[in-house]
Design a protein around this motif. Structure first.
Motif, mmCIF file in Angstrom:
data_model
loop_
_atom_site.group_PDB
_atom_site.id
_atom_site.type_symbol
_atom_site.label_atom_id
_atom_site.label_comp_id
_atom_site.label_asym_id
_atom_site.label_seq_id
_atom_site.Cartn_x
_atom_site.Cartn_y
_atom_site.Cartn_z
ATOM 1 N N ILE A 1 29.894 29.666 27.036
ATOM 2 C CA ILE A 1 30.221 28.313 27.498
ATOM 3 C C ILE A 1 30.073 28.215 29.016
ATOM 4 C CG2 ILE A 1 32.071 26.595 27.669
ATOM 5 C CD1 ILE A 1 30.854 26.888 24.864
ATOM 6 N N ALA A 2 30.630 29.187 29.741
ATOM 7 C CA ALA A 2 30.529 29.163 31.206
ATOM 8 C C ALA A 2 29.082 29.304 31.654
ATOM 9 C CB ALA A 2 31.381 30.279 31.803
ATOM 10 N N GLY A 3 28.319 30.158 30.987
ATOM 11 C CA GLY A 3 26.911 30.334 31.334
ATOM 12 C C GLY A 3 26.093 29.087 31.071
ATOM 13 N N ALA A 4 26.367 28.410 29.973
ATOM 14 C CA ALA A 4 25.639 27.180 29.666
ATOM 15 C C ALA A 4 25.930 26.091 30.692
ATOM 16 C CB ALA A 4 26.007 26.694 28.259
ATOM 17 N N LYS A 5 27.189 25.978 31.085
ATOM 18 C CA LYS A 5 27.534 24.997 32.115
ATOM 19 C C LYS A 5 26.821 25.312 33.421
ATOM 20 C CE LYS A 5 32.148 23.860 30.393
ATOM 21 N NZ LYS A 5 33.593 23.966 30.660
ATOM 22 N N ALA A 6 26.807 26.580 33.800
ATOM 23 C CA ALA A 6 26.138 26.983 35.042
ATOM 24 C C ALA A 6 24.637 26.750 34.960
ATOM 25 C CB ALA A 6 26.428 28.445 35.346
ATOM 26 N N SER B 1 13.245 26.799 35.120
ATOM 27 C CA SER B 1 13.779 27.607 34.022
ATOM 28 C C SER B 1 14.228 28.985 34.482
ATOM 29 C CB SER B 1 12.748 27.732 32.904
ATOM 30 O OG SER B 1 11.603 28.417 33.358
ATOM 31 N N ILE B 2 13.559 29.561 35.468
ATOM 32 C CA ILE B 2 13.994 30.866 35.979
ATOM 33 C C ILE B 2 15.365 30.747 36.639
ATOM 34 C CG2 ILE B 2 13.549 32.570 37.789
ATOM 35 C CD1 ILE B 2 10.607 32.418 37.027
ATOM 36 N N VAL B 3 15.548 29.711 37.425
ATOM 37 C CA VAL B 3 16.842 29.525 38.092
ATOM 38 C C VAL B 3 17.947 29.266 37.062
ATOM 39 C CG1 VAL B 3 18.137 28.038 39.658
ATOM 40 C CG2 VAL B 3 15.836 28.788 40.267
ATOM 41 N N ALA B 4 17.662 28.426 36.082
ATOM 42 C CA ALA B 4 18.670 28.135 35.059
ATOM 43 C C ALA B 4 18.991 29.382 34.234
ATOM 44 C CB ALA B 4 18.184 27.009 34.160
ATOM 45 N N GLY B 5 17.981 30.139 33.861
ATOM 46 C CA GLY B 5 18.209 31.361 33.093
ATOM 47 C C GLY B 5 18.995 32.396 33.871
ATOM 48 N N ALA B 6 18.657 32.555 35.137
ATOM 49 C CA ALA B 6 19.389 33.508 35.972
ATOM 50 C C ALA B 6 20.847 33.093 36.121
ATOM 51 C CB ALA B 6 18.720 33.622 37.340
#
Length: 96
Positions: free
Chosen positions: A30-35, A71-76
């Protein structure tokens, strides 16, 4: 109270540890998805704006490059925040 009773009170059972691990991983997801959402939006705005306005970016950043940057920034962000959240939860509830 004998030795086995004291041990069973101080150490959680396998089912309890499994439930805690699932809870920690869910909190991390959940925290990762929000970030990831926040990082994606924060990255997308300047990336797309610069690809429209700056001559160098217009010439060199096609749609694939823009999507790759975002996508790289979001994935990281997802993996970093999820990992830190899981580790923080485990550290908070560990026995010393």
């Amino acid at each position: 109270m004998d030795k086995n009773d004291a041990h069973s009170l101080s150490e959680p059972s396998y089912d309890q540890r499994l439930a805690m691990a699932k809870q920690y991983s869910h909190e991390g997801v959940i925290a990762g998805a929000k970030a990831a959402v926040i990082a994606g939006v924060v990255t997308a705005i300047p990336t797309i704006a610069s690809a429209r306005m700056l001559p160098w970016a217009r010439a060199n950043l096609n749609y694939t490059a823009q999507a790759l940057i975002i996508s790289i920034v979001a994935g990281a962000a997802y993996f970093i925040v999820a990992d830190k959240t899981v580790l923080k939860s485990a550290r908070r509830n560990s026995f010393h």
